[in-house]
Structure formats: C-alpha cells, structure tokens
Design a protein around this motif. Sequence first.
Motif, PDB file in Angstrom:
ATOM      1  N   ARG A  31       0.833  -1.207   0.000  1.00 53.35           N
ATOM      2  CA  ARG A  31       0.000   0.000   0.000  1.00 53.35           C
ATOM      3  C   ARG A  31       0.867   1.257   0.000  1.00 53.35           C
ATOM      4  O   ARG A  31       0.593   2.220  -0.729  1.00 53.35           O
ATOM      5  CB  ARG A  31      -0.910   0.001   1.228  1.00 53.35           C
ATOM      6  CG  ARG A  31      -2.051  -0.987   1.179  1.00 53.35           C
ATOM      7  CD  ARG A  31      -2.705  -1.129   2.529  1.00 53.35           C
ATOM      8  NE  ARG A  31      -3.856  -2.028   2.496  1.00 53.35           N
ATOM      9  CZ  ARG A  31      -4.314  -2.679   3.554  1.00 53.35           C
ATOM     10  NH1 ARG A  31      -3.710  -2.547   4.730  1.00 53.35           N
ATOM     11  NH2 ARG A  31      -5.365  -3.466   3.435  1.00 53.35           N
ATOM     12  N   GLN A  32       1.913   1.243   0.812  1.00 53.63           N
ATOM     13  CA  GLN A  32       2.805   2.404   0.881  1.00 53.63           C
ATOM     14  C   GLN A  32       3.430   2.692  -0.480  1.00 53.63           C
ATOM     15  O   GLN A  32       3.509   3.846  -0.923  1.00 53.63           O
ATOM     16  CB  GLN A  32       3.894   2.149   1.918  1.00 53.63           C
ATOM     17  CG  GLN A  32       4.848   3.328   2.120  1.00 53.63           C
ATOM     18  CD  GLN A  32       5.912   3.028   3.176  1.00 53.63           C
ATOM     19  OE1 GLN A  32       5.741   2.136   4.024  1.00 53.63           O
ATOM     20  NE2 GLN A  32       7.002   3.760   3.143  1.00 53.63           N
TER      21      GLN A  32
ATOM     22  N   GLN B 203      -8.714   4.004 -16.805  1.00 55.48           N
ATOM     23  CA  GLN B 203      -9.258   5.361 -16.761  1.00 55.48           C
ATOM     24  C   GLN B 203      -8.159   6.324 -16.336  1.00 55.48           C
ATOM     25  O   GLN B 203      -7.159   5.932 -15.741  1.00 55.48           O
ATOM     26  CB  GLN B 203     -10.440   5.441 -15.805  1.00 55.48           C
ATOM     27  CG  GLN B 203     -10.115   5.053 -14.373  1.00 55.48           C
ATOM     28  CD  GLN B 203     -11.329   5.070 -13.471  1.00 55.48           C
ATOM     29  OE1 GLN B 203     -11.404   5.821 -12.509  1.00 55.48           O
ATOM     30  NE2 GLN B 203     -12.306   4.215 -13.792  1.00 55.48           N
ATOM     31  N   TRP B 204      -8.373   7.597 -16.673  1.00 52.93           N
ATOM     32  CA  TRP B 204      -7.407   8.620 -16.269  1.00 52.93           C
ATOM     33  C   TRP B 204      -7.547   8.939 -14.787  1.00 52.93           C
ATOM     34  O   TRP B 204      -8.621   8.790 -14.201  1.00 52.93           O
ATOM     35  CB  TRP B 204      -7.606   9.902 -17.075  1.00 52.93           C
ATOM     36  CG  TRP B 204      -7.231   9.786 -18.519  1.00 52.93           C
ATOM     37  CD1 TRP B 204      -8.057   9.789 -19.597  1.00 52.93           C
ATOM     38  CD2 TRP B 204      -5.902   9.620 -19.043  1.00 52.93           C
ATOM     39  NE1 TRP B 204      -7.335   9.633 -20.755  1.00 52.93           N
ATOM     40  CE2 TRP B 204      -6.011   9.530 -20.454  1.00 52.93           C
ATOM     41  CE3 TRP B 204      -4.638   9.535 -18.460  1.00 52.93           C
ATOM     42  CZ2 TRP B 204      -4.903   9.366 -21.289  1.00 52.93           C
ATOM     43  CZ3 TRP B 204      -3.535   9.365 -19.286  1.00 52.93           C
ATOM     44  CH2 TRP B 204      -3.671   9.290 -20.675  1.00 52.93           C
ATOM     45  N   ASP B 205      -6.437   9.372 -14.210  1.00 53.29           N
ATOM     46  CA  ASP B 205      -6.407   9.809 -12.815  1.00 53.29           C
ATOM     47  C   ASP B 205      -6.958   8.745 -11.865  1.00 53.29           C
ATOM     48  O   ASP B 205      -7.758   9.044 -10.975  1.00 53.29           O
ATOM     49  CB  ASP B 205      -7.207  11.103 -12.648  1.00 53.29           C
ATOM     50  CG  ASP B 205      -6.301  12.283 -12.362  1.00 53.29           C
ATOM     51  OD1 ASP B 205      -5.097  12.071 -12.113  1.00 53.29           O
ATOM     52  OD2 ASP B 205      -6.793  13.427 -12.387  1.00 53.29           O
ATOM     53  N   ALA B 206      -6.510   7.530 -12.053  1.00 50.90           N
ATOM     54  CA  ALA B 206      -7.053   6.408 -11.292  1.00 50.90           C
ATOM     55  C   ALA B 206      -6.382   6.190  -9.941  1.00 50.90           C
ATOM     56  O   ALA B 206      -6.795   5.304  -9.196  1.00 50.90           O
ATOM     57  CB  ALA B 206      -6.947   5.131 -12.123  1.00 50.90           C
ATOM     58  N   ALA B 207      -5.347   6.975  -9.612  1.00 50.45           N
ATOM     59  CA  ALA B 207      -4.596   6.722  -8.375  1.00 50.45           C
ATOM     60  C   ALA B 207      -5.472   6.707  -7.127  1.00 50.45           C
ATOM     61  O   ALA B 207      -5.378   5.769  -6.317  1.00 50.45           O
ATOM     62  CB  ALA B 207      -3.465   7.740  -8.228  1.00 50.45           C
ATOM     63  N   PRO B 208      -6.340   7.714  -6.903  1.00 50.92           N
ATOM     64  CA  PRO B 208      -7.153   7.675  -5.679  1.00 50.92           C
ATOM     65  C   PRO B 208      -8.048   6.447  -5.594  1.00 50.92           C
ATOM     66  O   PRO B 208      -8.228   5.875  -4.516  1.00 50.92           O
ATOM     67  CB  PRO B 208      -7.982   8.970  -5.776  1.00 50.92           C
ATOM     68  CG  PRO B 208      -7.198   9.863  -6.667  1.00 50.92           C
ATOM     69  CD  PRO B 208      -6.567   8.947  -7.672  1.00 50.92           C
ATOM     70  N   ARG B 209      -8.595   6.039  -6.727  1.00 53.23           N
ATOM     71  CA  ARG B 209      -9.489   4.891  -6.713  1.00 53.23           C
ATOM     72  C   ARG B 209      -8.728   3.597  -6.461  1.00 53.23           C
ATOM     73  O   ARG B 209      -9.178   2.736  -5.696  1.00 53.23           O
ATOM     74  CB  ARG B 209     -10.250   4.810  -8.037  1.00 53.23           C
ATOM     75  CG  ARG B 209     -11.362   3.784  -8.020  1.00 53.23           C
ATOM     76  CD  ARG B 209     -12.233   3.884  -9.251  1.00 53.23           C
ATOM     77  NE  ARG B 209     -13.273   2.864  -9.218  1.00 53.23           N
ATOM     78  CZ  ARG B 209     -14.141   2.638 -10.198  1.00 53.23           C
ATOM     79  NH1 ARG B 209     -14.090   3.394 -11.297  1.00 53.23           N
ATOM     80  NH2 ARG B 209     -15.049   1.686 -10.104  1.00 53.23           N
ATOM     81  N   ILE B 210      -7.555   3.455  -7.083  1.00 58.93           N
ATOM     82  CA  ILE B 210      -6.764   2.233  -6.864  1.00 58.93           C
ATOM     83  C   ILE B 210      -6.313   2.133  -5.411  1.00 58.93           C
ATOM     84  O   ILE B 210      -6.453   1.081  -4.770  1.00 58.93           O
ATOM     85  CB  ILE B 210      -5.550   2.200  -7.806  1.00 58.93           C
ATOM     86  CG1 ILE B 210      -5.999   2.054  -9.261  1.00 58.93           C
ATOM     87  CG2 ILE B 210      -4.606   1.041  -7.434  1.00 58.93           C
ATOM     88  CD1 ILE B 210      -4.871   2.174 -10.272  1.00 58.93           C
ATOM     89  N   THR B 211      -5.769   3.213  -4.882  1.00 54.90           N
ATOM     90  CA  THR B 211      -5.273   3.168  -3.501  1.00 54.90           C
ATOM     91  C   THR B 211      -6.419   2.947  -2.509  1.00 54.90           C
ATOM     92  O   THR B 211      -6.244   2.243  -1.512  1.00 54.90           O
ATOM     93  CB  THR B 211      -4.497   4.439  -3.146  1.00 54.90           C
ATOM     94  OG1 THR B 211      -5.292   5.601  -3.435  1.00 54.90           O
ATOM     95  CG2 THR B 211      -3.204   4.523  -3.952  1.00 54.90           C
ATOM     96  N   ALA B 212      -7.586   3.505  -2.788  1.00 53.93           N
ATOM     97  CA  ALA B 212      -8.728   3.291  -1.899  1.00 53.93           C
ATOM     98  C   ALA B 212      -9.154   1.826  -1.904  1.00 53.93           C
ATOM     99  O   ALA B 212      -9.463   1.248  -0.848  1.00 53.93           O
ATOM    100  CB  ALA B 212      -9.897   4.179  -2.317  1.00 53.93           C
ATOM    101  N   GLU B 213      -9.163   1.213  -3.105  1.00 52.72           N
ATOM    102  CA  GLU B 213      -9.543  -0.196  -3.198  1.00 52.72           C
ATOM    103  C   GLU B 213      -8.549  -1.076  -2.441  1.00 52.72           C
ATOM    104  O   GLU B 213      -8.939  -1.991  -1.714  1.00 52.72           O
ATOM    105  CB  GLU B 213      -9.589  -0.624  -4.670  1.00 52.72           C
ATOM    106  CG  GLU B 213     -10.682   0.029  -5.491  1.00 52.72           C
ATOM    107  CD  GLU B 213     -12.029  -0.644  -5.338  1.00 52.72           C
ATOM    108  OE1 GLU B 213     -12.146  -1.582  -4.524  1.00 52.72           O
ATOM    109  OE2 GLU B 213     -12.978  -0.236  -6.039  1.00 52.72           O
TER     110      GLU B 213
END
Length: 250
Positions: free
Chosen positions: A69-70, A108-118
């Motif tokens: 995760r880190q 999808q674009w700008d997927a970092a927040p969604r990936i890290t949340a999952e």
Amino acid sequence: MAICDTVLGKGKSMRALTVIAAVVLGIMPPVGQAGESCTEDAMIVFDGSGSMAEMGFNKIGVPRISEARQALHDVLPRIASIRRLGLVIYGPGGDRTCRNTELRFGPQWDAAPRITAEVDALLPVGGTPLTEGVRLAAETLEYRSEPGAIVLITDGDETCGGEPCQLAAELAADGADLTVHVIGFKVRSSHFSWEDKAESTVVSVARCLADRTGGQYLSAETVEDLVDALQVTLGCQIYGQMSVRPRKLQ
C-alpha cells in the motif's frame, strides 16, 4: 496516420491518436506535452490473498500488504497522470479460496485515488488465482486487438490450479501487442528455514508470463524496491528512466 504508423507501428498508431485527441479536447488530465503521455492502457493485477497478511522472517514489523500500500501511494499519483490505469484484485470475496478474482474497474485517467482506496480497504484472504487475474486483465484490455500492458504484483505462486505458462503462450500468440510484467514481492520458498534464509527468495512461477510476452520479471524485497519496480513497469519511457532499477533475476 502514415506518420504514426512509421513512428509507433500500426498496432499503436490508433491509441496514440486517441491520446492526442483527448489532450486537444480537454478530456484527459493535462500532463504537459502530449508526448509525455503513455499511449497504451495498463492494468494492475494485485495480490490480495491471505499470504499478503504475513510479516517478515521474524514475524515482527508490518504485513506485506501494508508495504505494498505504501508503495502504491508513493508512485501511482505520478503514473496516473500520464497513463490510463485499471485494477484487478484477487483474494478477498467469493468463497475465500479461489473463486475470488474481481475486475474493480477498467483503464481510466487519474485512477490513483481509486486504486489506492480499493487496496487500502482490502482484508487479505483466500488463495492465489494469479492466472485467472492476468487473464481477466488481458480481456479487459481487449488484448487481441489493442496493445496494452499488465503489471502483476504477487508474493506467491499460483495456488488455484491455473497454468500461467499456458496462458503466457496464448497471450503471446493471440495478442496484438500485450506485455505482461511480473513483480515478485517477497516471494518465499514453501520450504523456508532459518538455515537457508539467504536462499529463501525464489522466482515466482508467473515469471513465464513476462518471458513469453516481452515483459520484465522484477524481484522486490523492500518498499523502495517495489516503488522502483512500479515506476519501471508502469511508467513507460518517462518514469522508468528516473529510478535505479531493482534487482532483475537472470
């Protein structure tokens, strides 16, 4: 089109034109010049199986998933601004053994927040159907007609009856231009002992997925190794040149 075919190859020209058009129309996050964007979509296949809850040799420290995760929090915000990313997770869900492979979302674009949340929300459990995870990612990328990349992050071998090398042959034979990279994160022998601790780091059976598709197999033992490996495999020619590459097994 002729220029793009010459520079990128016919399989990549349409994706390149799509990216450039997205920049012009303003439907893609601005990243500077269009040439700074990756022209191929990528899928992350993340190991959320029970072994990711394990700790180090001495059973102290933090679970593997905490370190993973880190690393994702560190590198994904930079990568997600230049590349469309999607996510497949195996581990939680299903019957808690092997029927537990799930497409969370496509590129999808700008997927970092969604990936890290999952990934932050995962409770590691279940087996390791990594072959099915990679197959699902490839199908999501429409690999038979479109170029793309898959990055498999795993700490173990296939435990659900899949045959990764057979899948590798299929992807290599049928794919338009699919590259699979495999990051072996703290992969351990099932016969670990304190006497052979130095030899306990092994190569995942999934290495053939990388070998047959022109990808890289990278071994990562620390958060820093994993960050480097993610930059090398996800960052195209941009971030891959910015870091020291982790140990690549020959």
